[in-house]
Write a protein that holds these residues in place. Structure first.
Motif, short mmCIF file in Angstrom:
data_model
loop_
_atom_site.label_atom_id
_atom_site.label_comp_id
_atom_site.label_asym_id
_atom_site.label_seq_id
_atom_site.Cartn_x
_atom_site.Cartn_y
_atom_site.Cartn_z
N LYS A 1 40.77 51.58 30.47
CA LYS A 1 39.60 51.59 31.35
C LYS A 1 38.97 50.20 31.49
O LYS A 1 38.29 49.92 32.48
N GLY A 2 39.18 49.35 30.50
CA GLY A 2 38.57 48.04 30.53
C GLY A 2 39.36 46.98 31.26
O GLY A 2 38.85 45.89 31.53
N SER A 3 40.62 47.25 31.59
CA SER A 3 41.47 46.25 32.24
C SER A 3 41.06 46.02 33.69
O SER A 3 40.78 46.96 34.43
N SER A 4 41.09 44.78 34.11
CA SER A 4 40.74 44.43 35.48
C SER A 4 41.92 44.50 36.44
O SER A 4 41.73 44.55 37.66
N ALA A 5 43.15 44.51 35.93
CA ALA A 5 44.34 44.43 36.78
C ALA A 5 44.35 45.44 37.93
O ALA A 5 44.64 45.07 39.07
N PRO A 6 44.04 46.72 37.69
CA PRO A 6 44.09 47.68 38.80
C PRO A 6 43.06 47.43 39.88
O PRO A 6 43.17 47.99 40.98
N LEU A 7 42.06 46.59 39.59
CA LEU A 7 40.96 46.36 40.52
C LEU A 7 41.07 45.04 41.28
O LEU A 7 40.29 44.79 42.19
N LEU A 8 42.03 44.20 40.90
CA LEU A 8 42.11 42.87 41.52
C LEU A 8 42.35 42.96 43.02
O LEU A 8 41.90 42.10 43.78
N ARG A 9 43.04 43.98 43.47
CA ARG A 9 43.34 44.12 44.90
C ARG A 9 42.08 44.37 45.73
O ARG A 9 42.11 44.22 46.96
N HIS A 10 40.98 44.76 45.07
CA HIS A 10 39.75 45.10 45.79
C HIS A 10 38.75 43.95 45.85
O HIS A 10 37.68 44.10 46.46
N ILE A 11 39.05 42.82 45.23
CA ILE A 11 38.12 41.70 45.20
C ILE A 11 37.93 41.11 46.59
O ILE A 11 38.90 40.87 47.31
N GLN A 12 36.68 40.88 46.97
CA GLN A 12 36.35 40.33 48.28
C GLN A 12 35.75 38.93 48.21
O GLN A 12 35.63 38.25 49.22
N VAL A 13 35.34 38.51 47.03
CA VAL A 13 34.84 37.14 46.84
C VAL A 13 36.04 36.21 46.59
O VAL A 13 36.88 36.52 45.75
#
Length: 321
Positions: free
Chosen positions: A243-255
């Motif tokens: 749950k703490g890993s950022s990898a699955p969320l990197l595709r959603h970064i907008q900055v």
């Protein structure tokens, strides 16, 4: 900016870059202005500032790594670079770091994006008219990237650009990697330092954890299983890492965000970074050498100006790769 890092002949190899840089490389002297912030749950954190000569100068917000602080070698090097450019700096120490104990029976961890959120919102409220850039290093890098992925376009209200440096974006892969061969040295190093911090908590909050199991921990899994996970509301180390890993969320970064790593990082497996799907606004910079937040250049005993100048060049939009 350039993504071409070339270490001097005497400091080739990820282990030497990693171990030498914090203790012997030169970064320069710096003086901070300290503030103590009260957190939303009435805890406290120490925040160290570099004041810019011009009121409108950009400000860089730094989130440090595991067991580090605003006095880490990379932090001091960044502070020097900021002063040279006339920029401001906000170096936030996580709970219990920077020389002060926090009040509550909780610590900080690699997935604490909620903590990143209120810190960034506070800086934005204090400096609403300044360009604000965020840098997260190692543990702080994963937490910052996780925040950016969760927030998507909303993060553009608080940051213009960001950077994650040697961030363990896949905590499961990183923990497994640290159990291999000679790399176990880093596992032991982190474990020793985390147990020292845990003893301070034990004195102030004796009911906080199963201290017998915490101090019997022989690896990061044990420590996170009996301390980090239960203290912060996770059902075990594996769940915390997932749950703490950022990898699955990197595709959603907008900055617009720089993801900076080295091939020979002995702590973060580069394969786990390459496996992540990046947002189109992210820029990957993977150097052949550099170790884990080492990136030393120049004659013996080494200088630390490559990393901060690479970050600031990215924020200024200079020759982005």
């Amino acid at each position: 900016m350039s993504c071409d890092f070339q270490p001097p002949w005497w400091s080739r190899g990820g282990h030497l870059q990693t171990v030498w840089a914090p203790f012997f490389a030169r970064s320069g002297k710096i003086s901070f202005r300290r503030e103590i912030w009260t957190t939303p749950d009435q805890d406290q954190v120490a925040v160290d500032w570099i004041d810019a000569p011009a009121a409108a100068a950009p400000v860089v917000i730094l989130f440090h790594g595991l067991g580090s602080s605003s006095r880490g070698h990379y932090a001091l090097a960044l502070a020097v670079a900021l002063q040279q450019r006339g920029w401001g700096g906000c170096f936030i120490n996580f709970r219990g770091c920077g020389g002060i104990d926090n009040r509550l029976p909780r610590s900080y961890h690699a997935g604490d994006s909620a903590e990143i959120a209120w810190m960034l919102e506070k800086v934005a409220a204090l400096l609403p008219d300044r360009q604000r850039y965020g840098v997260g290093v190692s543990l702080g890098g994963n937490a910052l990237l996780k925040y950016l992925g969760e927030q998507g376009s909303s993060a553009e209200q608080v940051l213009s650009k960001a950077a994650g440096v040697c961030a363990p974006v896949d905590l499961v892969a990183t923990a497994e990697f640290l159990q291999q061969g000679s790399i176990r040295f880093y596992n032991r190093y982190f474990l020793i330092n985390m147990k020292k911090t845990a003893r301070r908590f034990q004195q102030r909050h004796p009911e906080m954890a199963d201290w017998t199991q915490v101090f019997l921990a022989r690896n990061l899994y044990d420590f996170d299983e009996y301390f980090t996970a239960p203290v912060h509301g996770f059902a075990g180390a594996q769940v915390f890492w997932e749950k703490g890993s950022s990898a699955p969320l990197l595709r959603h970064i907008q900055v617009p965000t720089l993801l900076l790593h080295s091939e020979d990082d002995p702590i973060v497996p580069i394969a786990s970074v390459r496996a992540a799907v990046l947002s189109p606004v992210m820029t990957a910079c993977v150097t052949q050498h550099g170790g884990h937040v080492g990136f030393m250049t120049g004659p013996f005993p080494g200088h630390l100006d490559w990393l901060p100048n690479t970050l600031l060049d990215f924020f200024e939009g200079r020759n982005n790769p």
